[in-house]
Scaffold this motif. Structure first.
Motif, mmCIF file in Angstrom:
data_model
loop_
_atom_site.group_PDB
_atom_site.id
_atom_site.type_symbol
_atom_site.label_atom_id
_atom_site.label_comp_id
_atom_site.label_asym_id
_atom_site.label_seq_id
_atom_site.Cartn_x
_atom_site.Cartn_y
_atom_site.Cartn_z
ATOM 1 N N UNK A 1 11.500 23.930 -28.703
ATOM 2 C CA UNK A 1 10.791 24.902 -27.910
ATOM 3 C C UNK A 1 10.724 24.376 -26.473
ATOM 4 N N UNK A 2 11.061 25.184 -25.497
ATOM 5 C CA UNK A 2 11.033 24.725 -24.107
ATOM 6 C C UNK A 2 9.600 24.658 -23.575
ATOM 7 N N UNK A 3 9.383 23.750 -22.600
ATOM 8 C CA UNK A 3 8.080 23.669 -21.965
ATOM 9 C C UNK A 3 7.975 24.720 -20.864
ATOM 10 N N UNK A 4 6.920 24.675 -20.084
ATOM 11 C CA UNK A 4 6.715 25.718 -19.082
ATOM 12 C C UNK A 4 7.710 25.657 -17.937
ATOM 13 N N UNK A 5 8.471 24.560 -17.828
ATOM 14 C CA UNK A 5 9.494 24.439 -16.792
ATOM 15 C C UNK A 5 10.883 24.804 -17.304
ATOM 16 N N UNK A 6 10.983 25.153 -18.589
ATOM 17 C CA UNK A 6 12.250 25.556 -19.168
ATOM 18 C C UNK A 6 13.031 24.417 -19.778
ATOM 19 N N UNK A 7 12.494 23.186 -19.680
ATOM 20 C CA UNK A 7 13.175 22.041 -20.268
ATOM 21 C C UNK A 7 12.723 21.858 -21.706
ATOM 22 N N UNK A 8 13.583 21.271 -22.489
ATOM 23 C CA UNK A 8 13.268 21.074 -23.899
ATOM 24 C C UNK A 8 12.146 20.051 -24.038
ATOM 25 N N UNK A 9 11.198 20.329 -24.896
ATOM 26 C CA UNK A 9 10.082 19.422 -25.130
ATOM 27 C C UNK A 9 10.560 18.202 -25.889
ATOM 28 N N UNK A 10 10.042 17.044 -25.502
ATOM 29 C CA UNK A 10 10.410 15.817 -26.194
ATOM 30 C C UNK A 10 9.232 15.216 -26.934
ATOM 31 N N UNK A 11 8.044 15.742 -26.728
ATOM 32 C CA UNK A 11 6.886 15.174 -27.417
ATOM 33 C C UNK A 11 6.884 15.589 -28.877
ATOM 34 N N UNK A 12 6.179 14.830 -29.677
ATOM 35 C CA UNK A 12 6.113 15.121 -31.107
ATOM 36 C C UNK A 12 4.736 15.645 -31.493
ATOM 37 N N UNK A 13 3.957 16.066 -30.492
ATOM 38 C CA UNK A 13 2.613 16.581 -30.767
ATOM 39 C C UNK A 13 2.709 17.862 -31.587
ATOM 40 N N UNK A 14 1.791 17.982 -32.503
ATOM 41 C CA UNK A 14 1.750 19.162 -33.351
ATOM 42 C C UNK A 14 1.208 20.354 -32.569
ATOM 43 N N UNK A 15 1.733 21.511 -32.835
ATOM 44 C CA UNK A 15 1.246 22.724 -32.180
ATOM 45 C C UNK A 15 0.187 23.418 -33.028
ATOM 46 N N UNK A 16 -0.184 22.806 -34.154
ATOM 47 C CA UNK A 16 -1.210 23.387 -35.013
ATOM 48 C C UNK A 16 -2.576 23.208 -34.349
ATOM 49 N N UNK A 17 -3.467 24.176 -34.499
ATOM 50 C CA UNK A 17 -4.798 24.029 -33.901
ATOM 51 C C UNK A 17 -5.584 22.908 -34.574
ATOM 52 N N UNK A 18 -6.558 22.376 -33.852
ATOM 53 C CA UNK A 18 -7.406 21.334 -34.415
ATOM 54 C C UNK A 18 -8.251 21.913 -35.542
ATOM 55 N N UNK A 19 -8.652 21.086 -36.506
ATOM 56 C CA UNK A 19 -9.496 21.590 -37.584
ATOM 57 C C UNK A 19 -10.789 22.176 -37.017
ATOM 58 N N UNK A 20 -11.209 23.255 -37.592
ATOM 59 C CA UNK A 20 -12.381 23.974 -37.092
ATOM 60 C C UNK A 20 -13.392 24.113 -38.213
ATOM 61 N N UNK A 21 -14.553 23.468 -38.038
ATOM 62 C CA UNK A 21 -15.582 23.545 -39.070
ATOM 63 C C UNK A 21 -16.907 23.940 -38.449
ATOM 64 N N UNK A 22 -17.360 25.108 -38.784
ATOM 65 C CA UNK A 22 -18.692 25.552 -38.374
ATOM 66 C C UNK A 22 -19.204 26.503 -39.445
#
Length: 55
Positions: A1-22
């Motif tokens: 998936x490209x970043x906001x500059x159009x370059x390919x992302x190299x990070x391995x961070x998850x795009x899943x939302x953080x756990x939500x408990x309330x």
């Protein structure tokens, strides 16, 4: 998936939302027994931000 500059992302961070408990928009009570709002579910209860130069 490209970043906001159009370059390919190299990070391995998850795009899943953080756990939500309330519990229906509340996170329990603070040390004084007052209910603590979940600011993700109830953003209108957050402290208002201060804008410089505006009262």
């Amino acid at each position: 998936m490209p970043d906001r500059y159009g370059e390919e992302r190299t990070d391995t961070a998850s795009t899943e939302p953080l756990p939500h408990e309330c519990d229906n928009g509340w996170l329990g009570e603070d040390e004084q027994g007052r209910p603590r709002p979940c600011l993700r579910c109830r953003p209108n209860l957050a402290n208002p931000t201060k804008v410089h130069g505006v009262r």
